[in-house]
Design an enzyme around this catalytic site. Structure first.
Site, PDB file in Angstrom:
ATOM      1  N   ARG A 190      26.794-120.639 -42.705  1.00 62.68           N
ATOM      2  CA  ARG A 190      27.257-120.238 -41.295  1.00 62.68           C
ATOM      3  C   ARG A 190      26.415-121.233 -40.386  1.00 62.68           C
ATOM      4  O   ARG A 190      25.217-121.396 -40.200  1.00 62.68           O
ATOM      5  CB  ARG A 190      26.678-119.038 -40.705  1.00 62.68           C
ATOM      6  CG  ARG A 190      27.129-117.702 -41.652  1.00 62.68           C
ATOM      7  CD  ARG A 190      28.786-117.304 -41.306  1.00 62.68           C
ATOM      8  NE  ARG A 190      29.368-116.510 -42.230  1.00 62.68           N
ATOM      9  CZ  ARG A 190      29.604-115.074 -42.197  1.00 62.68           C
ATOM     10  NH1 ARG A 190      28.894-114.701 -41.177  1.00 62.68           N
ATOM     11  NH2 ARG A 190      30.180-114.583 -43.192  1.00 62.68           N
TER      12      ARG A 190
ATOM     13  N   GLU B  34      25.699-121.200 -37.138  1.00 60.86           N
ATOM     14  CA  GLU B  34      25.718-120.615 -36.188  1.00 60.86           C
ATOM     15  C   GLU B  34      24.010-120.695 -35.778  1.00 60.86           C
ATOM     16  O   GLU B  34      22.908-120.717 -36.218  1.00 60.86           O
ATOM     17  CB  GLU B  34      25.386-119.132 -36.331  1.00 60.86           C
ATOM     18  CG  GLU B  34      26.917-118.588 -36.480  1.00 60.86           C
ATOM     19  CD  GLU B  34      26.704-117.205 -37.095  1.00 60.86           C
ATOM     20  OE1 GLU B  34      27.617-116.214 -36.300  1.00 60.86           O
ATOM     21  OE2 GLU B  34      25.888-116.831 -37.681  1.00 60.86           O
TER      22      GLU B  34
ATOM     23  N   ARG C 230      17.425-111.923 -38.138  1.00 59.33           N
ATOM     24  CA  ARG C 230      18.356-111.515 -39.282  1.00 59.33           C
ATOM     25  C   ARG C 230      19.396-112.393 -39.673  1.00 59.33           C
ATOM     26  O   ARG C 230      20.265-112.189 -40.242  1.00 59.33           O
ATOM     27  CB  ARG C 230      18.851-109.972 -38.860  1.00 59.33           C
ATOM     28  CG  ARG C 230      19.909-110.245 -37.619  1.00 59.33           C
ATOM     29  CD  ARG C 230      20.343-108.640 -37.555  1.00 59.33           C
ATOM     30  NE  ARG C 230      21.268-108.810 -36.352  1.00 59.33           N
ATOM     31  CZ  ARG C 230      22.099-107.840 -36.331  1.00 59.33           C
ATOM     32  NH1 ARG C 230      22.121-107.121 -37.284  1.00 59.33           N
ATOM     33  NH2 ARG C 230      23.059-108.153 -35.103  1.00 59.33           N
ATOM     34  N   HIS C 231      19.362-113.462 -39.083  1.00 60.70           N
ATOM     35  CA  HIS C 231      20.346-114.681 -39.331  1.00 60.70           C
ATOM     36  C   HIS C 231      19.758-115.973 -39.979  1.00 60.70           C
ATOM     37  O   HIS C 231      18.673-116.559 -39.490  1.00 60.70           O
ATOM     38  CB  HIS C 231      21.164-115.158 -38.130  1.00 60.70           C
ATOM     39  CG  HIS C 231      21.822-114.198 -37.290  1.00 60.70           C
ATOM     40  ND1 HIS C 231      21.545-113.340 -36.357  1.00 60.70           N
ATOM     41  CD2 HIS C 231      23.142-113.868 -37.675  1.00 60.70           C
ATOM     42  CE1 HIS C 231      22.621-112.567 -36.092  1.00 60.70           C
ATOM     43  NE2 HIS C 231      23.522-112.790 -36.805  1.00 60.70           N
TER      44      HIS C 231
ATOM     45  N   GLU D 111      23.281-104.007 -39.279  1.00 61.51           N
ATOM     46  CA  GLU D 111      24.838-104.294 -40.280  1.00 61.51           C
ATOM     47  C   GLU D 111      24.378-104.835 -41.274  1.00 61.51           C
ATOM     48  O   GLU D 111      23.804-105.917 -41.302  1.00 61.51           O
ATOM     49  CB  GLU D 111      25.811-105.023 -39.292  1.00 61.51           C
ATOM     50  CG  GLU D 111      27.083-105.449 -39.837  1.00 61.51           C
ATOM     51  CD  GLU D 111      27.632-106.579 -39.686  1.00 61.51           C
ATOM     52  OE1 GLU D 111      27.880-106.582 -38.385  1.00 61.51           O
ATOM     53  OE2 GLU D 111      28.211-107.323 -40.465  1.00 61.51           O
TER      54      GLU D 111
ATOM     55  N   SER E 133      30.401-105.859 -43.517  1.00 64.06           N
ATOM     56  CA  SER E 133      31.519-105.915 -42.908  1.00 64.06           C
ATOM     57  C   SER E 133      32.753-105.681 -44.001  1.00 64.06           C
ATOM     58  O   SER E 133      32.648-106.489 -44.640  1.00 64.06           O
ATOM     59  CB  SER E 133      31.761-107.188 -42.123  1.00 64.06           C
ATOM     60  OG  SER E 133      31.507-106.838 -40.732  1.00 64.06           O
TER      61      SER E 133
ATOM     62  N   ARG F 140      19.594-109.415 -46.271  1.00 67.39           N
ATOM     63  CA  ARG F 140      19.337-108.472 -45.187  1.00 67.39           C
ATOM     64  C   ARG F 140      19.227-107.102 -45.887  1.00 67.39           C
ATOM     65  O   ARG F 140      18.409-106.213 -45.250  1.00 67.39           O
ATOM     66  CB  ARG F 140      20.632-108.313 -44.492  1.00 67.39           C
ATOM     67  CG  ARG F 140      20.576-109.240 -43.179  1.00 67.39           C
ATOM     68  CD  ARG F 140      21.846-108.628 -42.119  1.00 67.39           C
ATOM     69  NE  ARG F 140      22.041-109.931 -41.145  1.00 67.39           N
ATOM     70  CZ  ARG F 140      22.955-109.922 -40.466  1.00 67.39           C
ATOM     71  NH1 ARG F 140      23.793-108.728 -39.953  1.00 67.39           N
ATOM     72  NH2 ARG F 140      23.148-110.990 -39.659  1.00 67.39           N
TER      73      ARG F 140
HETATM   74  P1  ATP Z   1      26.381-110.280 -37.401  1.00 64.44           P
HETATM   75  O1  ATP Z   1      27.244-109.606 -36.504  1.00 64.44           O
HETATM   76  O2  ATP Z   1      25.110-109.682 -37.861  1.00 64.44           O
HETATM   77  O3  ATP Z   1      26.129-111.924 -37.131  1.00 64.44           O
HETATM   78  P2  ATP Z   1      28.507-110.877 -38.830  1.00 64.44           P
HETATM   79  O4  ATP Z   1      29.479-109.926 -38.407  1.00 64.44           O
HETATM   80  O5  ATP Z   1      28.887-112.354 -38.647  1.00 64.44           O
HETATM   81  O6  ATP Z   1      26.968-110.609 -38.901  1.00 64.44           O
HETATM   82  P3  ATP Z   1      30.062-110.699 -41.557  1.00 64.44           P
HETATM   83  O7  ATP Z   1      30.709-112.381 -41.339  1.00 64.44           O
HETATM   84  O8  ATP Z   1      30.840-109.807 -41.282  1.00 64.44           O
HETATM   85  O9  ATP Z   1      28.691-110.908 -40.382  1.00 64.44           O
HETATM   86  O10 ATP Z   1      29.163-110.908 -42.807  1.00 64.44           O
HETATM   87  C1  ATP Z   1      28.996-109.943 -43.806  1.00 64.44           C
HETATM   88  C2  ATP Z   1      27.554-109.447 -43.918  1.00 64.44           C
HETATM   89  O11 ATP Z   1      27.054-110.852 -44.239  1.00 64.44           O
HETATM   90  C3  ATP Z   1      27.072-108.966 -42.820  1.00 64.44           C
HETATM   91  O12 ATP Z   1      27.046-107.723 -42.810  1.00 64.44           O
HETATM   92  C4  ATP Z   1      25.628-109.601 -43.294  1.00 64.44           C
HETATM   93  O13 ATP Z   1      24.738-108.607 -44.108  1.00 64.44           O
HETATM   94  C5  ATP Z   1      25.569-110.791 -43.910  1.00 64.44           C
HETATM   95  N1  ATP Z   1      25.523-112.116 -42.745  1.00 64.44           N
HETATM   96  C6  ATP Z   1      26.337-112.174 -42.014  1.00 64.44           C
HETATM   97  N2  ATP Z   1      25.926-113.408 -41.343  1.00 64.44           N
HETATM   98  C7  ATP Z   1      24.640-113.716 -41.613  1.00 64.44           C
HETATM   99  C8  ATP Z   1      23.525-114.693 -41.433  1.00 64.44           C
HETATM  100  N3  ATP Z   1      23.695-115.467 -40.554  1.00 64.44           N
HETATM  101  N4  ATP Z   1      22.464-114.488 -42.017  1.00 64.44           N
HETATM  102  C9  ATP Z   1      22.190-113.588 -43.189  1.00 64.44           C
HETATM  103  N5  ATP Z   1      23.009-112.664 -43.340  1.00 64.44           N
HETATM  104  C10 ATP Z   1      24.443-112.752 -42.840  1.00 64.44           C
END
Ligand code: ATP
Length: 524
Positions: free
Chosen positions: A296, A298, A304-305, A447, A450, A498
């Site tokens: 990602r 981002e 947590r990211h 979270e 998803s 996570r």
């Molecule tokens: P968030 O809203 O917390 O940024 P997201 O909605 O982008 O998460 P999803 O794309 O639905 O997350 O990804 C599914 C799962 O992957 C998340 O519930 C989380 O456990 C994990 N996850 C997502 N983005 C990250 C990240 N940048 N770092 C670590 N774990 C992640």
């Protein structure tokens, strides 16, 4: 303490003379690498050939020798002679004795190198000069101790060394001390906070930092989550698959994707295995899961990211209702939580000694709440969330606390998210124009998954993609995957780091990623 010196009075004078000679000889002694280098001494060193620096092991010969694990050494082995290979954690010389603490992963044992009829003063001196964190081979007798040895996991025995060899020596200048990196994190411990090793120092020197008992336990437990995930799903008839990480188009919209150069063009790093899991369902695999890197791009500098994390993803065909899948995922989590609780007691205990870990609570079967119920609970405490709005991170955390207070669970499922906040491929709720067949799952109010029922009809999928303003030509091969018939299906994606962070109640995802990648860190 066992192993006191056994001088006979009549030979005292002679022994003293011998010792003087040995001292002189030990000063001359050189301890270098290279060929098998025992200490070159005059014949007075009774320990010649029993200590020194081993030559670099290059697999030139096989040695038939049984080595014991530190964790195996207890009173039951008393009087036995054993070989141990471990790291020298600390060394303390005191007169004719030298106390060493050896560490093997999270287990520690005391070694006494003591001047005796078998051990020379030169050998004791050699021992006291070995740098911390070096790897040594020790041949020793296991001895019971009169009183417990504080600070060692093996506290009812010590080793009385008869041989001591350095297998791999450490640079004496350590960028962090393992004792400091292992100190309990207690907010009330002012002294501890001063000595506390900063996170960046830890991560810059991760190889050393990972040697702490807590880190050894965290990553054993993390391996456990993957194993339990695999075991449960394999038992339910899922097939493990591997999806490409280099992909031609951004999987979930364009913004947060890493571009890589790909020969004369460019490609992207997969933000999710989502589309490929679904294609596997269209290809009749019925139930699939995958464990692999997810990227990602981002610029999220939060606790947590990560920019690269391990995704635990699954996808499953169902017959009539996506709740068939929600039930499987809920049970999957319960089986992981039970597995961690029952099979990782020792590790959880070890982690508790450094970090304030609150036991993780869950209900079996898990609690499922509707999104609207969640909104109501929040409204009751004065936090308004619109029916088509997503939950903000603070609202998620607050809801987690409300759920915990009301239902006594750290894990719950929130079902039926607003359609507007979910990706284009999410199946709309047939009973409400603003809702969707989608869900998130939470641990301690954050979270961790998803998921949703995905649209498996190519016409409907095209329509929804257009509604989201997506360029159809870019996702044509994905849409085409459903052209030849595809079962209804749903699934979800979980972030491994996570799950471990939240199960243990740790405060930062960098603690559960062995070599974390975030917007500011791509090393080591
Ligand atoms: P968030 O809203 O917390 O940024 P997201 O909605 O982008 O998460 P999803 O794309 O639905 O997350 O990804 C599914 C799962 O992957 C998340 O519930 C989380 O456990 C994990 N996850 C997502 N983005 C990250 C990240 N940048 N770092 C670590 N774990 C992640």
């Amino acid at each position: 303490m066992a192993g006191s010196e056994t001088d006979k009075p009549e030979s005292k004078k002679a022994a003293k003379k011998e010792q003087k000679k040995a001292e002189k000889a030990s000063k001359k002694a050189e301890h270098r690498g290279g060929d098998k280098q025992t200490v070159v001494q005059e014949e007075v060193d009774i320990s010649v050939g029993k200590y020194g620096v081993l030559p670099l092991i290059r697999s030139e010969s096989k040695v038939e020798r049984k080595y014991h694990k530190v964790c195996e050494l207890t009173k039951d082995n008393a009087e036995n002679e054993v070989w141990v290979r471990a790291r020298l954690q600390t060394v303390r010389a005191r007169g004719k004795q030298c106390f060493i603490v050896l560490r093997q992963r999270e287990f520690t044992i005391q070694v006494l190198v003591n001047v005796s009829d078998k051990v020379s003063k030169a050998m004791v001196k050699f021992a006291s000069n070995i740098s911390k964190e070096s790897i040594v081979d020790v041949n020793a007798k296991v001895a019971k101790v009169a009183s417990e040895i504080a600070g060692c996991t093996q506290n009812d025995v010590e080793l009385i060394a008869t041989e001591l060899w350095v297998v791999s020596s450490s640079d004496p200048q350590l960028p962090l001390q393992i004792e400091d990196a292992s100190r309990p994190e207690k907010p009330e411990d002012a002294e501890g906070l001063n000595i506390k090793v900063k996170q960046d120092t830890r991560l810059d020197n991760r190889v050393l930092d990972l040697r702490t008992s807590a880190n050894q336990a965290i990553f054993k437990l993390e391996g456990g989550v993957c194993r339990l995930f695999r075991e449960y799903l394999t038992g339910k008839g899922f097939t493990e698959i591997h999806t490409p990480k280099i992909i031609p188009a951004a999987s979930e919209g364009g913004a947060n994707v890493f571009t890589v150069s790909y020969f004369k063009g460019s490609a992207y790093l997969a933000q999710s295995p989502q589309l490929y899991k679904q294609m596997a369902i269209a290809a009749d695999f019925d139930r699939v899961f995958t464990v692999g890197a997810v990227f990602r791009a981002e610029d999220s500098n939060t606790h947590r990211h990560l920019t690269e994390f391990v995704g635990l993803d699954l996808e499953m065909a169902f017959l009539h209702h996506y709740h068939e899948v929600v039930t499987v995922i809920g049970d999957l989590f319960i089986s992981i939580f039970k597995g961690l609780r029952d099979q990782f007691k020792t590790e959880i205990n070890t982690i508790c000694q450094q970090f304030p870990v609150e036991p993780f609570t869950f209900l079996d079967p898990p609690l499922i709440l509707q999104f609207d119920e969640g909104r109501k609970m929040l409204a009751e405490v004065g936090v308004e969330v619109g029916p088509e709005e997503d939950l903000s991170t603070p609202a998620e955390k607050l809801l987690g606390r409300l759920v915990k207070a009301k239902y006594d669970t750290d894990f719950y499922i929130l079902d039926k998210y607003p359609l507007a906040v979910r990706p284009f491929y999410t199946m709309p709720d047939p009973n409400s124009p603003i809702s969707s067949n989608s869900y998130d799952m939470f641990m301690r109010g954050e979270e961790i998954l998803s998921g949703a029922q995905r649209i498996h009809d190519p016409k409907f999928l095209t329509e929804r993609a257009k509604h989201h303003g997506i360029d159809i030509s870019k996702i044509q091969s994905y849409i085409d995957a459903f052209k030849y018939g595809c079962p209804p299906h749903a699934g979800g994606g979980i972030g491994l780091e996570r799950v471990v962070m939240l199960y243990l109640g740790l405060d930062n995802i960098r603690k559960t990623s062995m070599f974390p990648r975030d917007p500011k860190r791509v090393t080591p």
